[in-house]
Design an enzyme around this catalytic site. Structure first.
Site, PDB file in Angstrom:
ATOM      1  CE  LYS A  13      -8.006  20.158  11.642  1.00 23.41           C
ATOM      2  NZ  LYS A  13      -7.436  20.489  12.956  1.00 23.41           N
ATOM      3  NE  ARG A  88      -4.865  25.156   9.284  1.00 20.87           N
ATOM      4  CZ  ARG A  88      -4.707  23.849   9.453  1.00 20.87           C
ATOM      5  NH1 ARG A  88      -5.026  23.011   8.504  1.00 20.87           N
ATOM      6  NH2 ARG A  88      -4.252  23.402  10.574  1.00 20.87           N
ATOM      7  NE  ARG A 127      -0.357  15.303  16.374  1.00 21.92           N
ATOM      8  CZ  ARG A 127      -0.994  16.265  15.747  1.00 21.92           C
ATOM      9  NH1 ARG A 127      -2.153  16.033  15.181  1.00 21.92           N
ATOM     10  NH2 ARG A 127      -0.483  17.469  15.704  1.00 21.92           N
ATOM     11  NE  ARG A 160       1.786  17.460  12.839  1.00 24.52           N
ATOM     12  CZ  ARG A 160       0.546  17.846  12.581  1.00 24.52           C
ATOM     13  NH1 ARG A 160      -0.365  16.971  12.243  1.00 24.52           N
ATOM     14  NH2 ARG A 160       0.222  19.125  12.666  1.00 24.52           N
ATOM     15  NE  ARG A 171      -0.188  23.148  14.836  1.00 20.67           N
ATOM     16  CZ  ARG A 171      -0.074  21.890  15.261  1.00 20.67           C
ATOM     17  NH1 ARG A 171       0.934  21.532  16.043  1.00 20.67           N
ATOM     18  NH2 ARG A 171      -0.962  21.003  14.899  1.00 20.67           N
TER      19      ARG A 171
HETATM   20  P1  AP5 Z   1      -5.565  14.551  15.487  1.00 17.68           P
HETATM   21  O1  AP5 Z   1      -6.657  13.691  14.942  1.00 17.68           O
HETATM   22  O2  AP5 Z   1      -4.190  14.383  14.981  1.00 17.68           O
HETATM   23  O3  AP5 Z   1      -6.042  16.081  15.434  1.00 17.68           O
HETATM   24  P2  AP5 Z   1      -6.099  17.121  14.227  1.00 17.68           P
HETATM   25  O4  AP5 Z   1      -7.299  17.946  14.430  1.00 17.68           O
HETATM   26  O5  AP5 Z   1      -5.942  16.420  12.921  1.00 17.68           O
HETATM   27  O6  AP5 Z   1      -4.812  17.963  14.596  1.00 17.68           O
HETATM   28  P3  AP5 Z   1      -3.658  18.543  13.673  1.00 17.68           P
HETATM   29  O7  AP5 Z   1      -2.537  18.933  14.588  1.00 17.68           O
HETATM   30  O8  AP5 Z   1      -3.323  17.597  12.558  1.00 17.68           O
HETATM   31  O9  AP5 Z   1      -4.325  19.777  13.138  1.00 17.68           O
HETATM   32  P4  AP5 Z   1      -3.657  20.978  12.501  1.00 17.68           P
HETATM   33  O10 AP5 Z   1      -4.864  21.592  11.936  1.00 17.68           O
HETATM   34  O11 AP5 Z   1      -2.876  21.823  13.381  1.00 17.68           O
HETATM   35  O12 AP5 Z   1      -2.542  20.307  11.541  1.00 17.68           O
HETATM   36  P5  AP5 Z   1      -2.456  20.122   9.977  1.00 17.68           P
HETATM   37  O13 AP5 Z   1      -1.652  18.930   9.699  1.00 17.68           O
HETATM   38  O14 AP5 Z   1      -3.788  20.239   9.360  1.00 17.68           O
HETATM   39  O15 AP5 Z   1      -5.577  14.358  17.076  1.00 17.68           O
HETATM   40  C1  AP5 Z   1      -4.585  14.966  17.894  1.00 17.68           C
HETATM   41  C2  AP5 Z   1      -4.145  13.984  19.009  1.00 17.68           C
HETATM   42  O16 AP5 Z   1      -5.248  13.769  19.896  1.00 17.68           O
HETATM   43  C3  AP5 Z   1      -3.748  12.584  18.493  1.00 17.68           C
HETATM   44  O17 AP5 Z   1      -2.706  12.078  19.270  1.00 17.68           O
HETATM   45  C4  AP5 Z   1      -5.023  11.742  18.682  1.00 17.68           C
HETATM   46  O18 AP5 Z   1      -4.724  10.379  18.855  1.00 17.68           O
HETATM   47  C5  AP5 Z   1      -5.635  12.392  19.915  1.00 17.68           C
HETATM   48  N1  AP5 Z   1      -7.102  12.374  19.880  1.00 17.68           N
HETATM   49  C6  AP5 Z   1      -7.922  12.553  18.796  1.00 17.68           C
HETATM   50  N2  AP5 Z   1      -9.226  12.505  19.161  1.00 17.68           N
HETATM   51  C7  AP5 Z   1      -9.226  12.320  20.511  1.00 17.68           C
HETATM   52  C8  AP5 Z   1     -10.265  12.211  21.483  1.00 17.68           C
HETATM   53  N3  AP5 Z   1     -11.578  12.274  21.129  1.00 17.68           N
HETATM   54  N4  AP5 Z   1      -9.907  12.041  22.782  1.00 17.68           N
HETATM   55  C9  AP5 Z   1      -8.591  11.964  23.144  1.00 17.68           C
HETATM   56  N5  AP5 Z   1      -7.562  12.060  22.272  1.00 17.68           N
HETATM   57  C10 AP5 Z   1      -7.879  12.239  20.974  1.00 17.68           C
HETATM   58  O19 AP5 Z   1      -1.618  21.424   9.564  1.00 17.68           O
HETATM   59  C11 AP5 Z   1      -0.280  21.575   9.971  1.00 17.68           C
HETATM   60  C12 AP5 Z   1       0.284  22.866   9.399  1.00 17.68           C
HETATM   61  O20 AP5 Z   1       0.262  22.804   7.960  1.00 17.68           O
HETATM   62  C13 AP5 Z   1      -0.503  24.140   9.756  1.00 17.68           C
HETATM   63  O21 AP5 Z   1      -0.112  24.667  10.993  1.00 17.68           O
HETATM   64  C14 AP5 Z   1      -0.130  25.043   8.555  1.00 17.68           C
HETATM   65  O22 AP5 Z   1       1.147  25.583   8.729  1.00 17.68           O
HETATM   66  C15 AP5 Z   1      -0.077  24.059   7.386  1.00 17.68           C
HETATM   67  N6  AP5 Z   1      -1.381  23.945   6.715  1.00 17.68           N
HETATM   68  C16 AP5 Z   1      -2.149  22.820   6.611  1.00 17.68           C
HETATM   69  N7  AP5 Z   1      -3.289  23.068   5.934  1.00 17.68           N
HETATM   70  C17 AP5 Z   1      -3.259  24.397   5.610  1.00 17.68           C
HETATM   71  C18 AP5 Z   1      -4.164  25.269   4.945  1.00 17.68           C
HETATM   72  N8  AP5 Z   1      -5.342  24.832   4.476  1.00 17.68           N
HETATM   73  N9  AP5 Z   1      -3.805  26.561   4.799  1.00 17.68           N
HETATM   74  C19 AP5 Z   1      -2.617  27.022   5.260  1.00 17.68           C
HETATM   75  N10 AP5 Z   1      -1.730  26.265   5.915  1.00 17.68           N
HETATM   76  C20 AP5 Z   1      -2.034  24.959   6.093  1.00 17.68           C
HETATM   77 MG    MG Z   2      -4.444  16.437  11.396  1.00 19.31          MG
END
Ligand code: AP5
Ligand code: MG
Ligand code: ZN
Length: 213
Positions: A13, A88, A127, A160, A171
């Site tokens: 994402k 989410r 990552r 991270r 997660r």
């Molecule tokens: P990346 O692009 O970083 O993936 P992502 O989908 O953004 O993954 P996240 O871990 O950021 O998602 P998340 O939803 O768990 O975390 P968030 O920060 O939102 O890609 C991942 C890796 O793969 C990278 O190394 C990249 O280079 C590689 N990659 C990407 N595309 C690729 C491809 N096509 N092929 C190969 N490799 C690839 O949330 C974190 C925490 O915050 C949550 O757990 C929760 O506690 C809290 N939080 C955040 N938002 C909310 C909400 N709305 N409500 C409640 N809690 C929340």
């Molecule tokens: Mg992300």
């Protein structure tokens, strides 16, 4: 244009949101990045969010919605934005819908980046994120020019806190229970678009561009 990025943790994402924002001149709104910035800054919000994030749980809706509304009310969001990691839960989606309705608009696209769980755990271990600007890298799939250093700003690349195997598994569980129902929610609204997130990141972006036009 309001674009919602859906998908499991690690689906890409953030990677795709960065590209959409650069290509379409939209601000990138990641609730995860906002929480991490607060943790880094030692704020009260950061302290509260960290207790959930470290366990791989969701931060409570009420707090998350408040933060989101505050962010999208800023001037740079006036003509649209890309939401990465929000909504989410169904209550978050309903709160967003109500907020947009008050402004006389609605979300344009909900893009689901689909990646099976098996691929996710492998991806997360590799990552690296820039401590300074949040840019995303991977030790195998998206290497920086110089190991450990951000191409964009020269910042240090770090792992991270919530990318430990055990936390990633929780997660994913939380994703399936609380976030996956949003796919049907947006299908019902007629704005769901699905892309195959197992492809090369460039190809994923090509598919997204075809959707956005
Ligand atoms: P990346 O692009 O970083 O993936 P992502 O989908 O953004 O993954 P996240 O871990 O950021 O998602 P998340 O939803 O768990 O975390 P968030 O920060 O939102 O890609 C991942 C890796 O793969 C990278 O190394 C990249 O280079 C590689 N990659 C990407 N595309 C690729 C491809 N096509 N092929 C190969 N490799 C690839 O949330 C974190 C925490 O915050 C949550 O757990 C929760 O506690 C809290 N939080 C955040 N938002 C909310 C909400 N709305 N409500 C409640 N809690 C929340
Ligand atoms: Mg992300
Ligand atoms: Zn950087």
């Amino acid at each position: 244009m309001v674009i919602i990025m859906l998908g499991a943790p690690g689906a890409g994402k953030g990677t795709q949101a960065e590209r959409i924002c650069a290509g379409y001149s939209l601000p990138h709104i990641s609730t995860g990045d906002i929480f991490r910035a607060n943790i880094k800054g030692g704020t009260e919000l950061g302290k509260e969010a960290k207790s959930y994030m470290d366990r791989g749980e969701l931060v409570p809706d009420e707090l998350t919605v408040r933060i989101l509304k505050d962010r999208v009310s800023q001037d740079d969001c006036a003509s649209g934005y890309v939401l990465d990691g929000f909504p989410r839960t169904i209550p978050q989606a309903e709160a967003l819908e109500a907020m947009l309705k008050e402004q006389g608009v609605s979300a344009d696209h909900a893009i689901d980046v689909e990646v099976p769980d098996e691929n996710i755990v492998r991806r997360m271990g590799g990552r690296r994120s820039c401590q300074n600007c949040g840019a995303i890298y991977h030790v195998e799939y998206a290497k920086p020019a110089k190991e450990g250093i951000c191409d964009k700003c020269g910042g240090t690349l770090v792992i991270r806190d919530d990318d430990k195997d055990e936390t990633v598994r929780n997660r994913l569980k939380v994703y399936h229970e609380q976030t996956q129902p949003l796919i049907d929610f947006y299908k019902g609204r007629g704005i769901l678009k699905e892309v195959d997130g197992t492809q090369d990141p460039d190809k994923v972006f090509e598919d997204i561009r075809a959707i956005l036009g």
